[in-house]
Design an enzyme around this catalytic site. Structure first.
Site, PDB file in Angstrom:
ATOM      1  N   ASP A  34       0.823  -1.210   0.000  1.00 55.33           N
ATOM      2  CA  ASP A  34       0.000   0.000   0.000  1.00 55.33           C
ATOM      3  C   ASP A  34       0.860   1.265   0.000  1.00 55.33           C
ATOM      4  O   ASP A  34       1.423   1.647   1.025  1.00 55.33           O
ATOM      5  CB  ASP A  34      -0.898  -0.019   1.257  1.00 55.33           C
ATOM      6  CG  ASP A  34      -1.719   1.255   1.382  1.00 55.33           C
ATOM      7  OD1 ASP A  34      -2.162   1.572   2.507  1.00 55.33           O
ATOM      8  OD2 ASP A  34      -1.904   1.943   0.357  1.00 55.33           O
ATOM      9  N   ASP A 238      -1.805   5.649  -5.060  1.00 55.81           N
ATOM     10  CA  ASP A 238      -2.183   4.815  -3.926  1.00 55.81           C
ATOM     11  C   ASP A 238      -2.505   3.390  -4.369  1.00 55.81           C
ATOM     12  O   ASP A 238      -3.641   3.092  -4.756  1.00 55.81           O
ATOM     13  CB  ASP A 238      -3.395   5.434  -3.221  1.00 55.81           C
ATOM     14  CG  ASP A 238      -3.731   4.708  -1.938  1.00 55.81           C
ATOM     15  OD1 ASP A 238      -4.602   5.192  -1.194  1.00 55.81           O
ATOM     16  OD2 ASP A 238      -3.125   3.650  -1.681  1.00 55.81           O
TER      17      ASP A 238
HETATM   18  C1  LIG Z   1     -10.098  -4.476   4.289  1.00 52.98           C
HETATM   19  C2  LIG Z   1      -9.189  -3.354   3.778  1.00 52.98           C
HETATM   20  C3  LIG Z   1      -9.523  -2.025   3.960  1.00 52.98           C
HETATM   21  C4  LIG Z   1      -8.683  -1.020   3.493  1.00 52.98           C
HETATM   22  C5  LIG Z   1      -7.515  -1.352   2.846  1.00 52.98           C
HETATM   23  C6  LIG Z   1      -6.632  -0.320   2.315  1.00 52.98           C
HETATM   24  N1  LIG Z   1      -5.354  -0.522   2.001  1.00 52.98           N
HETATM   25  O1  LIG Z   1      -4.873   0.618   1.536  1.00 52.98           O
HETATM   26  C7  LIG Z   1      -5.887   1.491   1.500  1.00 52.98           C
HETATM   27  C8  LIG Z   1      -5.735   2.858   0.907  1.00 52.98           C
HETATM   28  C9  LIG Z   1      -6.570   3.880   1.562  1.00 52.98           C
HETATM   29  C10 LIG Z   1      -5.648   4.682   2.399  1.00 52.98           C
HETATM   30  O2  LIG Z   1      -6.026   4.555   3.712  1.00 52.98           O
HETATM   31  C11 LIG Z   1      -4.259   4.127   2.187  1.00 52.98           C
HETATM   32  N2  LIG Z   1      -4.340   3.277   1.011  1.00 52.98           N
HETATM   33  N3  LIG Z   1      -6.996   0.960   2.008  1.00 52.98           N
HETATM   34  C12 LIG Z   1      -7.173  -2.688   2.649  1.00 52.98           C
HETATM   35  C13 LIG Z   1      -8.013  -3.663   3.111  1.00 52.98           C
HETATM   36  F1  LIG Z   1      -7.727  -4.965   2.943  1.00 52.98           F
END
Ligand SMILES: Cc1ccc(-c2noc([C@H]3C[C@@H](O)CN3)n2)cc1F
Length: 350
Positions: A34, A238
């Protein structure tokens, strides 16, 4: 040092999972890389059984190289409202042969329901800037920050694909993964994100400038051609966000080209007939133009009837900047470069 690992999409490319080896002997977990956050956290032996549904769990007591970071805790929440929190260890972390011995591995003592129900996702590996890592009292570094000086080159690259595995590379640029030239743009990391400004965007293959059409008498009150062909878009790259979240004006412009499109309160965004023909969405970085094919923007059916589909382009809901998530990134080869002082983002066609 260099590393290379597969980024395998879940259904509808909702997220991409990459195998990561933790500890000695190696414990392999599949993590969501991420670039929008900076914590490496994992389902663990400390996660209550009631919150685990099939995920692999890191067990520090089974690793001869784990060390507890005494007194350290972490607590994070994501854009969709999901969250997790827990304790901190350091251990050996290996991503496709790029290895760091003292990486902070944040073990979950609590995860919210959306993580529990995300059965193939064993945790996240943050690749934003370490300034937004949530560990207290001593903030920890991301995997990339830790290994950067050992890497052949201070870069990691994302080659995400639609419905098929792509690649995350660390420390080198694989020229076989892209065509044309990589155009770079400066990153503003002051909020901890890979924030950039795309030089322009355009909707559809039709030119955005009306004057190029057969010229008919145009009363002077006719609206001037939309100059999206030179309107910049500021946002963050992102890899952890599924969709492309763009300003309302861009969403309106895009979906005005889709006759069945509507902004649905119940669906929570723009939907359209699943058999709709969708226009491409193009963005430029310097001299490089990236085209997101219209079919990538038919994200997924809203329900099991398969009549209405949810758009891959949605509103950034006035967050204050756009979020160039996987829908935007999977159309490109993306270079995340940070020599420690002047980070840049590179885009190439592929
Ligand atoms: C269940 C779940 C929920 C969210 C995320 C998630 N992972 O990265 C992000 C985006 C949004 C921001 O916060 C940073 N990058 N969102 C992953 C999940 F597996």
């Amino acid at each position: 040092d260099t590393g290379s690992a597969a980024a395998t999409p879940e259904q509808y490319d909702i997220q991409y999972l990459t195998p990561v080896s933790l500890g000695t002997p190696p414990q392999i977990l599949n993590l969501d890389f991420d670039s929008g956050s900076s914590d490496l956290w994992v389902f663990s032996s400390e996660t209550p059984a009631s919150q685990v549904k099939g995920q692999a769990q890191y067990n520090p007591s089974k690793s001869s190289t784990s060390k507890e970071v005494s007194g350290a805790t972490w607590d994070i929440s994501y854009g969709d409202g999901s969250s997790s929190s827990g304790n901190v260890y350091t251990d050996v972390v290996n991503v496709g042969n790029a290895t760091f011995a003292g990486q902070a591995v944040e073990t979950a003592q609590q995860v919210s329901s959306s993580f529990t129900s995300d059965t193939n996702n064993d945790g996240l590996l943050g690749l934003a800037f370490s300034t937004i890592n949530t560990v207290q009292p001593e903030q920890q570094k991301t995997f990339f920050d830790n290994i950067r000086d050992d890497l052949d080159s201070p870069v990691w690259t994302a080659d995400l694909k639609h419905n098929e595995p792509g690649t995350y590379n660390f420390g080198f640029i694989d020229d076989s993964l892209y065509t044309g030239k990589i155009a770079y743009t400066d990153v503003d990391s002051s909020d901890g994100f890979w924030m950039i400004t795309l030089d322009s965007y355009s909707v559809g293959s039709s030119t955005s400038n009306l004057s190029s059409r057969a010229f008919h008498h145009r009363p002077s009150t006719f609206p001037s051609p939309s100059d999206s062909a030179s309107t910049p878009l500021t946002g963050i790259a992102d890899t952890g966000t599924t969709l492309a979240l763009l300003p309302d004006s861009v969403c309106t412009e895009y979906y005005s080209q889709v006759s069945s499109a509507a902004n649905s309160q119940t669906a929570g965004g723009y939907v359209f007939d699943c058999d709709a023909t969708l226009p491409d969405f193009t963005y430029t970085v310097g001299s490089t133009t990236i085209t997101i094919p219209g079919e990538y923007i038919n994200y997924a059916p809203v329900d099991t009837t398969g009549e209405q589909c949810f758009g891959g382009i949605q509103s950034d809901a006035d967050i204050g900047f756009s979020i160039f998530g996987d829908i935007a990134l999977k159309a490109a080869f993306v270079v995340f470069e940070d020599d420690g002082s002047s980070p840049r983002l590179g885009f190439a066609q592929k």
